[in-house]
Design an enzyme around this catalytic site. Structure first.
Site, PDB file in Angstrom:
ATOM      1  N   ARG A 134       0.073  -1.369   0.110  1.00 23.48           N
ATOM      2  CA  ARG A 134       0.067   0.493   0.183  1.00 23.48           C
ATOM      3  C   ARG A 134       0.596   1.075  -0.315  1.00 23.48           C
ATOM      4  O   ARG A 134      -0.094   2.322   0.269  1.00 23.48           O
ATOM      5  CB  ARG A 134      -0.781  -0.224   1.018  1.00 23.48           C
ATOM      6  CG  ARG A 134      -1.860  -1.345   1.284  1.00 23.48           C
ATOM      7  CD  ARG A 134      -3.074  -1.224   1.645  1.00 23.48           C
ATOM      8  NE  ARG A 134      -4.108  -2.707   2.026  1.00 23.48           N
ATOM      9  CZ  ARG A 134      -3.614  -3.177   2.880  1.00 23.48           C
ATOM     10  NH1 ARG A 134      -2.767  -2.462   3.660  1.00 23.48           N
ATOM     11  NH2 ARG A 134      -4.411  -3.576   3.125  1.00 23.48           N
ATOM     12  N   LYS A 156       2.877  11.270 -11.395  1.00 24.26           N
ATOM     13  CA  LYS A 156       1.696  10.753 -12.009  1.00 24.26           C
ATOM     14  C   LYS A 156       2.687   8.777 -12.504  1.00 24.26           C
ATOM     15  O   LYS A 156       3.973   9.226 -12.833  1.00 24.26           O
ATOM     16  CB  LYS A 156       1.168  10.771 -13.136  1.00 24.26           C
ATOM     17  CG  LYS A 156       0.659  11.983 -13.204  1.00 24.26           C
ATOM     18  CD  LYS A 156      -0.108  11.804 -14.947  1.00 24.26           C
ATOM     19  CE  LYS A 156      -0.864  12.880 -14.448  1.00 24.26           C
ATOM     20  NZ  LYS A 156      -1.175  13.808 -16.233  1.00 24.26           N
ATOM     21  N   GLU A 198       9.472  18.651 -26.003  1.00 28.70           N
ATOM     22  CA  GLU A 198       8.206  18.588 -24.185  1.00 28.70           C
ATOM     23  C   GLU A 198       8.634  19.562 -23.669  1.00 28.70           C
ATOM     24  O   GLU A 198       7.755  20.123 -23.424  1.00 28.70           O
ATOM     25  CB  GLU A 198       8.663  17.106 -23.186  1.00 28.70           C
ATOM     26  CG  GLU A 198       7.705  16.378 -23.535  1.00 28.70           C
ATOM     27  CD  GLU A 198       5.735  16.140 -23.173  1.00 28.70           C
ATOM     28  OE1 GLU A 198       5.759  16.582 -22.442  1.00 28.70           O
ATOM     29  OE2 GLU A 198       5.408  14.920 -23.323  1.00 28.70           O
ATOM     30  N   LYS A 240       7.207  22.788 -15.432  1.00 30.73           N
ATOM     31  CA  LYS A 240       6.330  21.562 -14.731  1.00 30.73           C
ATOM     32  C   LYS A 240       6.164  21.626 -13.421  1.00 30.73           C
ATOM     33  O   LYS A 240       5.048  21.079 -12.495  1.00 30.73           O
ATOM     34  CB  LYS A 240       6.927  20.033 -15.144  1.00 30.73           C
ATOM     35  CG  LYS A 240       5.966  18.743 -14.158  1.00 30.73           C
ATOM     36  CD  LYS A 240       5.687  17.897 -15.331  1.00 30.73           C
ATOM     37  CE  LYS A 240       4.987  17.069 -14.754  1.00 30.73           C
ATOM     38  NZ  LYS A 240       4.939  15.512 -15.540  1.00 30.73           N
ATOM     39  N   GLU A 250      -4.877  17.303 -11.481  1.00 32.79           N
ATOM     40  CA  GLU A 250      -4.921  17.356 -12.580  1.00 32.79           C
ATOM     41  C   GLU A 250      -7.120  17.769 -12.852  1.00 32.79           C
ATOM     42  O   GLU A 250      -6.891  17.118 -13.177  1.00 32.79           O
ATOM     43  CB  GLU A 250      -4.820  16.456 -13.320  1.00 32.79           C
ATOM     44  CG  GLU A 250      -5.041  16.762 -14.946  1.00 32.79           C
ATOM     45  CD  GLU A 250      -4.182  15.558 -15.969  1.00 32.79           C
ATOM     46  OE1 GLU A 250      -3.226  15.589 -16.043  1.00 32.79           O
ATOM     47  OE2 GLU A 250      -4.983  14.813 -17.255  1.00 32.79           O
ATOM     48  N   ARG A 254      -2.882  21.384 -14.257  1.00 28.23           N
ATOM     49  CA  ARG A 254      -2.189  20.382 -14.983  1.00 28.23           C
ATOM     50  C   ARG A 254      -2.424  20.196 -16.328  1.00 28.23           C
ATOM     51  O   ARG A 254      -1.788  19.579 -16.966  1.00 28.23           O
ATOM     52  CB  ARG A 254      -2.432  19.197 -13.607  1.00 28.23           C
ATOM     53  CG  ARG A 254      -0.902  18.798 -13.771  1.00 28.23           C
ATOM     54  CD  ARG A 254      -0.861  17.619 -12.763  1.00 28.23           C
ATOM     55  NE  ARG A 254       0.434  16.509 -13.389  1.00 28.23           N
ATOM     56  CZ  ARG A 254       1.065  15.239 -12.314  1.00 28.23           C
ATOM     57  NH1 ARG A 254       0.942  15.376 -11.185  1.00 28.23           N
ATOM     58  NH2 ARG A 254       1.394  14.419 -12.761  1.00 28.23           N
ATOM     59  N   ASN A 258      -0.811  19.207 -20.865  1.00 28.72           N
ATOM     60  CA  ASN A 258      -1.216  17.593 -21.882  1.00 28.72           C
ATOM     61  C   ASN A 258      -1.386  18.498 -23.280  1.00 28.72           C
ATOM     62  O   ASN A 258      -1.881  17.585 -24.987  1.00 28.72           O
ATOM     63  CB  ASN A 258      -2.587  17.452 -21.921  1.00 28.72           C
ATOM     64  CG  ASN A 258      -3.442  16.329 -22.082  1.00 28.72           C
ATOM     65  OD1 ASN A 258      -2.783  14.605 -21.778  1.00 28.72           O
ATOM     66  ND2 ASN A 258      -4.098  16.144 -22.435  1.00 28.72           N
ATOM     67  N   HIS A 261      -0.891  16.626 -27.042  1.00 27.89           N
ATOM     68  CA  HIS A 261      -1.533  15.372 -26.747  1.00 27.89           C
ATOM     69  C   HIS A 261      -1.898  14.784 -26.686  1.00 27.89           C
ATOM     70  O   HIS A 261      -2.382  13.502 -27.274  1.00 27.89           O
ATOM     71  CB  HIS A 261      -0.692  15.012 -25.206  1.00 27.89           C
ATOM     72  CG  HIS A 261       0.199  15.158 -24.646  1.00 27.89           C
ATOM     73  ND1 HIS A 261       1.566  16.093 -24.444  1.00 27.89           N
ATOM     74  CD2 HIS A 261       1.610  14.347 -24.154  1.00 27.89           C
ATOM     75  CE1 HIS A 261       2.917  16.210 -24.185  1.00 27.89           C
ATOM     76  NE2 HIS A 261       3.036  14.809 -23.689  1.00 27.89           N
ATOM     77  N   HIS A 265      -1.343  11.496 -28.666  1.00 24.23           N
ATOM     78  CA  HIS A 265      -1.710  10.113 -28.420  1.00 24.23           C
ATOM     79  C   HIS A 265      -2.335   9.793 -29.694  1.00 24.23           C
ATOM     80  O   HIS A 265      -1.961   8.036 -29.379  1.00 24.23           O
ATOM     81  CB  HIS A 265      -2.665  10.049 -26.844  1.00 24.23           C
ATOM     82  CG  HIS A 265      -1.425  10.643 -25.735  1.00 24.23           C
ATOM     83  ND1 HIS A 265      -2.804  11.140 -24.723  1.00 24.23           N
ATOM     84  CD2 HIS A 265      -0.647  10.546 -25.068  1.00 24.23           C
ATOM     85  CE1 HIS A 265      -1.259  10.675 -23.383  1.00 24.23           C
ATOM     86  NE2 HIS A 265      -0.071  10.758 -24.005  1.00 24.23           N
ATOM     87  N   HIS A 278       7.594   8.806 -28.742  1.00 23.79           N
ATOM     88  CA  HIS A 278       6.934  10.226 -27.534  1.00 23.79           C
ATOM     89  C   HIS A 278       6.973  11.125 -27.867  1.00 23.79           C
ATOM     90  O   HIS A 278       5.528  11.998 -28.316  1.00 23.79           O
ATOM     91  CB  HIS A 278       7.033   9.796 -26.440  1.00 23.79           C
ATOM     92  CG  HIS A 278       5.709  10.610 -25.251  1.00 23.79           C
ATOM     93  ND1 HIS A 278       4.115  10.322 -25.509  1.00 23.79           N
ATOM     94  CD2 HIS A 278       5.496  11.623 -24.930  1.00 23.79           C
ATOM     95  CE1 HIS A 278       3.712  11.487 -24.771  1.00 23.79           C
ATOM     96  NE2 HIS A 278       4.825  12.015 -24.204  1.00 23.79           N
TER      97      HIS A 278
END
Lengths: 383, 383
Positions: A134, A156, A198, A240, A250, A254, A258, A261, A265, A278
């Site tokens: 956990r 993330k 990026e 960032k 987010e 945040r 993106n 993206h 994506h 990427h």
């Protein structure tokens, strides 16, 4: 008398402090951080005993194991676990296998994981740290530019499902990030340039100075000059960290990260996550997003041109096969969709953005079509 | 004119409010909560649209689907996903399979999961909610007494590894818990009595009144009288909610809930998680823990006898095969071990405990041996 690793001085580095709602930690940027890993981890543990488990891929370990080992007294050397490289291993079975290995080695809540690799390895290791017992602590030592400026910072973590990328994950912040610029020396030039996309994104959405620095020092940066890269990495991480500090989960700001993206994506999905890096997919996605902004007149043609040129100047970008409507269809499964509404990030100038929810499929298709025209004109054969 | 489900009155229930550091939510206890599920979820969603996904096992769904369906207007009926029953499915592949199904059905961050089943199903569903798209909301509708009084409350979610139980997981609280006493009608008597062992634990560690109520109303409670069960469930959940509110992440007080579980888990491991119900293993583990306390004179022989008798009075408890040293060896992989130190919970009186870290293997072996003597004298053939 030989110096023991413990007494090696910690070389000067830049440090960015990320203070978010749930946690705070330092991101260190510098050259040769690897050789001081042991004293840095000791400092983090605050004198308490801890057991380090380093997770890496065989190729990275071949390059850097000596430096890592040299930092630790032999008795405290980390247990090393391996993950084969590649996005296809970014799935739950890999996480389960690593977790079983941790358990077999007796890892407990006072252990610390060290993610030593690129973005995929960092995402998996962070997620493993999030769910093992956990939640146990971990640190990130990103070995690619992309991971240094983006994925290693912000907490993330996660893995893919067959149904989509990063659909499984947790928010789980590292205790520290060590972005060692020296690691970039062994990075293939294509990966370096792809990662810089990026940084370009960071410039576009939040940092005009970074944007100008990237414009003016293209050759130095793309050729991997350590001083120039230190500047770019530091500025990119600042963007960032600043965004994450203000919107950890987010819910708003945040999402600006993106930028590029949504279609990026989709391009990755359309090409089976194999043909493009990427950053390359994000570059094309950014160009499409710029076309949406231009068509809506939220940026003027000059700003559009500066942004698009900066993106293309860190190419050449590869061609890929997909139609505009294919790509738009693939955007609908994006996690940024909430109850059917698609969040879309538009630049409103160099260093500023807005999030809109009313971009129609028609607008997106037209923008993707314009991007594909640029691709047909400037794209190169994928290597 | 027929009443629509929406206008059915919500029957009176007991509500316990759990307010912890990271979150707060209500735990509702009553009879027939199932029939008002839809208006309750609407209230939780605060008028926002949400999509319910109910996760259950085929046998539970066969018993209760009518009542659940009747609560929802047809168009808003939850999508139902199934998990086969049993601890052996409490593993990552089951989580991955459910996650793929969620993605295929278009579940997003505005969806809500409903865990409708026993403890295993609740643990898996809670964990799925924790990691699907990095966290979506869920509610618990526990269908066993054990799940009602223990696992559904407190936000611990997770699955097993081959190397050990619950080694993978997250802290992820439900938005609400609905403990419907009516669901216990269909529970096998053995499971009811086994679950009551966690209520006995709650009495021993924190609630002398509950302890006395369990002593004085054994027959009524063990025979499933709804009024008596409502009292027991409410009091048990209060103990748990109170502990969780004060120590959400188990840095101290929450460990007291682990009373009886150190050896209880070892007994489950020694018997392959098959022969004994969880509550039965905890019952024997509790008796062993009482022997440690008695040997250390932190409880007197009268208190020991009252506690041990209460545990045994909710039996008969099954025999199992293991030696004391087997069991002690199996305790070393317990998650409650930190850097090799084993946290151990001792009752110091009815309703009070202490956590100690110096219980030796010798003490534990002697206590386990005493427990095994009781088992040989009173244990019955496992059914």
């Amino acid at each position: 008398m030989a110096l023991t690793p413990k007494t090696l001085p910690i070389p000067s580095t830049k440090t960015i402090h990320l203070s978010a709602t749930s946690t705070e930690y330092d991101i260190h940027i510098g050259q040769g951080l690897l050789s001081t890993l042991h004293p840095r981890l000791q400092k983090l543990a605050g004198g308490k005993s801890y057991r380090p488990f380093l997770i890496t891929s065989p190729n990275i370990w071949k390059l850097w194991s000596k430096q890592v080992r040299a930092s630790f007294p032999e008795a405290e050397s980390p247990t090393v676990l391996f993950l084969p490289p590649g996005e296809k291993h970014k799935r739950l079975p890999a996480v389960e296998s690593l977790a079983e290995q941790l358990a077999q080695h007796g890892a407990d809540r006072d252990s610390i994981l060290i993610a030593f690799g690129g973005g995929v390895l960092g995402d998996i290791t962070g997620f493993l740290a999030a769910i093992y017992m956990r939640g146990i602590p971990y640190v990130q030592i990103p070995t690619t530019l992309l991971a240094q400026v983006d994925s290693s910072v912000g907490g993330k973590t996660g893995v893919n499902l067959a149904a989509g990328k990063n659909l499984i994950g947790s928010f789980h912040h590292p205790r520290a990030v060590f972005a060692d610029i020296a690691l970039l020396k062994t990075l293939p030039p294509l990966e370096l340039r792809s990662g810089l996309q990026e940084s370009i994104k960071a410039g576009i959405i939040a940092d005009p100075k970074l944007f100008a620095y990237l414009e003016q020092n293209n050759e130095l940066i793309a050729n991997g000059d350590p001083e120039a890269l230190t500047k770019v990495v530091t500025a990119s991480i600042k963007v960032k960290a600043n965004v994450v500090a203000k919107d950890e989960r987010e819910s708003g700001l945040r999402m600006t990260l993106n930028f590029g993206h949504t279609l990026g994506h989709a391009i990755e999905a359309a090409t089976g996550y194999k043909k493009l890096l990427h950053g390359e997919a994000v570059a094309w996605g950014s160009i499409a997003a710029l076309h949406v902004a231009l068509a809506r007149k939220v940026i003027d043609p000059d700003t559009f041109a500066r942004m698009a040129n900066l993106i293309l100047s860190y190419g050449p970008l590869p061609r890929f096969k997909a139609t505009a409507s294919d790509l738009v269809a693939l955007t609908s499964s994006d996690k940024k969709t909430r109850s059917g509404r698609r969040a879309f990030v538009l630049p409103t100038g160099i260093g500023s953005t807005e999030i809109v929810y009313d971009v129609t499929d028609e607008e997106l298709t037209a923008a993707a079509e314009s991007m594909l025209q640029t691709m047909r004109a400037t794209g190169v054969k994928p290597s």
